[in-house]
Design a protein around this motif. Structure first.
Motif, short mmCIF file in Angstrom:
data_model
loop_
_atom_site.label_atom_id
_atom_site.label_comp_id
_atom_site.label_asym_id
_atom_site.label_seq_id
_atom_site.Cartn_x
_atom_site.Cartn_y
_atom_site.Cartn_z
N TYR A 41 0.78 -1.21 -0.02
CA TYR A 41 -0.05 0.13 0.17
C TYR A 41 0.96 1.09 -0.06
O TYR A 41 1.95 1.29 0.91
N CYS A 43 0.66 5.63 -0.13
CA CYS A 43 -0.32 6.48 0.12
C CYS A 43 -0.22 7.27 -1.25
O CYS A 43 0.92 7.76 -1.87
N ASN A 81 -4.13 4.97 -2.79
CA ASN A 81 -5.39 5.81 -2.89
C ASN A 81 -5.23 7.21 -3.41
O ASN A 81 -4.05 7.47 -3.88
N THR A 83 -6.49 11.08 -2.44
CA THR A 83 -7.13 11.93 -1.31
C THR A 83 -7.98 13.11 -2.02
O THR A 83 -7.43 14.13 -2.31
N ALA A 129 -10.85 8.82 -2.12
CA ALA A 129 -11.23 9.08 -0.80
C ALA A 129 -12.87 9.08 -0.93
O ALA A 129 -13.46 8.54 -0.06
N ALA A 132 -14.32 5.94 -1.18
CA ALA A 132 -14.31 5.21 -0.20
C ALA A 132 -14.84 5.45 1.00
O ALA A 132 -14.92 4.87 2.24
N GLU A 226 -8.97 7.38 6.09
CA GLU A 226 -9.15 7.00 4.64
C GLU A 226 -8.42 5.95 4.44
O GLU A 226 -8.70 4.83 3.74
N CYS A 227 -6.88 5.90 4.78
CA CYS A 227 -6.15 5.07 4.23
C CYS A 227 -6.10 3.77 5.21
O CYS A 227 -6.13 2.41 4.38
N ILE A 230 -9.23 1.70 3.43
CA ILE A 230 -8.84 1.51 2.25
C ILE A 230 -8.17 -0.08 2.09
O ILE A 230 -8.27 -0.94 1.46
#
Length: 409
Positions: A41, A43, A81, A83, A129, A132, A226-227, A230
Motif C-alpha cells: 500500500y 499513499c 489511494n 485523497t 477518498a 471510499a 481513509e487509508c 482502504i
C-alpha cells in the motif's frame, strides 16, 4: 477510480530474489514479503497540484519493489489511494475560483499521464477518498463500538490511547510527535480533545464545504482513517509493506496503523514501513506549500525524455534525501544516451546474464538503484570502448533495464 495503462514488461530468464528492505518501525532490514503473494500500500496524491519530482521519486521507488517482486515470481497486490477531498484541495480550488471536483480530476489525470510516461506499473486498486466514504464510515462505526472514537462538537476523533502500541511505527518521542502533528495538519490545541495527538476521523459539515450523508451525520472523512479503511478492505491486516515519502511517517502512517490496530485488536497493520527520502530544490525540501517545485509534466512538456527523468531519480538510493539539479538531469540524459548507444551494438554474444545477475543482486539489497545503474554503466562503457562486453546480449540487457529498472532503451 481508474488508474493508468500498464507498460509491457519483458519476461526475464530465471527467477530473481525477494528484496530486503529497510523497515522504519524496527530500524532493521527485513525480507519484504513472506509468501507467494506480495502486498503493498502506497499513499497517493492529494490532487491540488501537478506531480513534482518528489512524488515521482516515491512512486518510482515502489515501482522498483513491485518489479523485483514480479521478477521473483510473486503475485503482487498493490493498492494506492487518491485523497480527492481534503482541506488543501478545497483551499486551492477556492484560490483558483474553480470547482474542487474539477481541480481534483484534472490533477489526477495529469498524475496518471506522468506515471504512464515514467513506466510505473499501476496499482491493482486505485481508490479515491470520495468513493471510499462508505468504507470509512463503516470503519469509524466499528471503532465506536470498540470505544475507540469520541465526539468533540460534532466531529469524531480517534483516541491514541486506544492503541497500546501507539508510537511504535514512528519511533518518536511525545514531544517530537506533538511538534510534527501541529506542522502537518493536526490540531493538538483543540479544546475538548482527550489527548493533543488524537486525530480527526470524521469532520461534520461546515458551511460551503462538501459533505456526505452517513450514519455519523453529514460530513467528510479525516485524512488518516481513509487509508486505514482502504488498506483493510483491499489488503487486510498484516499486509507486507506500507510505503510513501518519509514525511508520512508521522502523523499519517502512525495514525493509520493505530486506528487499524484499535479496530481489529491485532497488530501489526503492516509488516514493514518503507520510506522514500525527501527531494530538495535550492536547499529546501520540495513541497507544494513552499512552491519550490519541479514538475514532471513540465519537464516532459519541455521535451525531456521521461526515461531520463526516471534515471535522474534512480541515481539516488530511495532512502536518501537529495537535491534536484539541472546537472543531475543532464547526467541522466547522458547516461541514457550512452546506454542506448551500447544497446545498438550488435555483439552477437551469448546470453551470459552478467548484467541481469548484477541488477538483481543490487535490487535485492534494499533496492539499491545506484548500484544497479553502475552495473549497466560498466557494461555500456566496455561495449562502447572496445567490445569487451561482447559476451553480453544487448537484447538481454535491454530487457533487464526494462523489466527491473523500468528504463526503455
Amino acid at each position: 477510480m481508474k488508474a493508468w495503462v500498464a507498460p509491457e514488461v519483458p519476461r526475464l530468464p530465471g527467477v530473481g530474489q525477494v528484496p530486503l528492505v529497510h523497515d522504519h518501525a524496527s530500524g532493521q532490514r527485513r525480507v519484504s514479503t513472506r509468501g507467494e503473494q506480495a502486498s503493498l500500500y502506497v499513499c497517493g496524491i492529494t490532487p491540488y497540484d501537478a506531480t513534482h519530482i518528489g512524488h515521482s521519486a516515491t512512486y518510482v521507488a515502489f515501482d522498483l519493489l513491485g518489479r523485483a517482486w514480479r521478477d521473483a515470481g510473486l503475485i503482487v497486490r498493490y493498492v494506492q489511494n487518491v485523497t480527492d477531498v481534503d482541506d488543501p484541495l478545497l483551499e486551492r480550488a477556492e484560490q483558483n475560483g474553480e470547482d474542487w471536483q474539477v481541480l481534483a480530476e484534472r490533477q489526477t489525470e495529469l498524475f496518471r499521464d506522468d506515471m504512464a510516461a515514467l513506466r510505473v506499473i499501476p496499482p491493482a486498486e486505485y481508490v479515491g477518498a470520495v468513493e471510499a466514504i462508505p468504507l470509512v464510515v463503516e470503519a469509524i462505526e466499528r471503532l465506536r463500538e470498540r470505544g475507540a472514537a469520541y465526539d468533540v462538537d460534532g466531529d469524531i476523533y480517534f483516541p491514541v490511547a486506544a492503541d497500546p502500541n501507539f508510537g511504535q511505527v514512528s519511533r518518536l518521542s511525545p514531544g517530537e510527535m506533538r511538534e510534527l502533528f501541529a506542522e502537518r495538519g493536526g490540531d493538538p490545541d483543540r479544546p475538548g480533545k482527550r489527548d493533543p495527538l488524537d486525530s480527526l476521523l470524521w469532520r461534520h459539515e461546515r458551511p460551503g464545504e462538501p459533505a456526505w450523508e452517513s450514519s455519523l451525520g453529514r460530513g467528510r472523512p479525516g485524512w488518516h482513517v481513509e487509508c486505514t479503511a482502504i488498506a483493510l478492505r483491499h489488503l487486510g491486516m498484516g499486509f507486507d509493506v506500507q510505503g510513501g515519502g518519509s514525511d508520512l511517517i508521522f502523523p499519517h502512517h502512525q495514525m493509520c496503523a493505530s486506528a487499524a490496530q484499535a479496530l481489529t485488536g491485532s497488530s501489526p497493520f503492516a509488516h514493514a514501513y518503507v520510506y522514500q527520502g525527501m527531494v530538495a530544490l535550492d536547499g529546501e525540501k520540495m513541497s507544494k506549500s513552499k512552491g519550490n517545485l519541479v514538475f514532471s509534466s513540465q519537464l516532459r512538456a519541455d521535451s525531456v525524455d521521461p526515461m531520463a527523468i526516471r534515471l535522474a531519480v534512480l541515481a539516488h538510493h530511495y532512502r536518501e534525501d537529495w537535491e534536484w539539479t539541472t546537472d543531475g538531469l543532464r547526467a541522466a540524459e547522458q547516461r541514457l544516451e550512452r546506454w542506448r548507444a551500447a544497446a545498438r551494438v550488435l555483439t552477437g554474444g551469448a546470453h551470459a546474464g552478467k548484467v541481469l545477475d548484477g541488477v538483481r543482486d543490487a535490487l535485492a539489497a534494499d533496492l539499491d538503484a545506484p548500484a544497479a545503474l553502475a552495473v549497466v554503466d560498466a557494461w555500456a562503457d566496455a561495449t562502447l570502448a572496445d567490445g569487451t562486453a561482447a559476451s553480453e546480449s544487448p537484447t538481454l540487457v535491454r530487457d533487464t533495464c526494462d523489466a527491473l529498472l523500468g528504463i526503455k532503451l
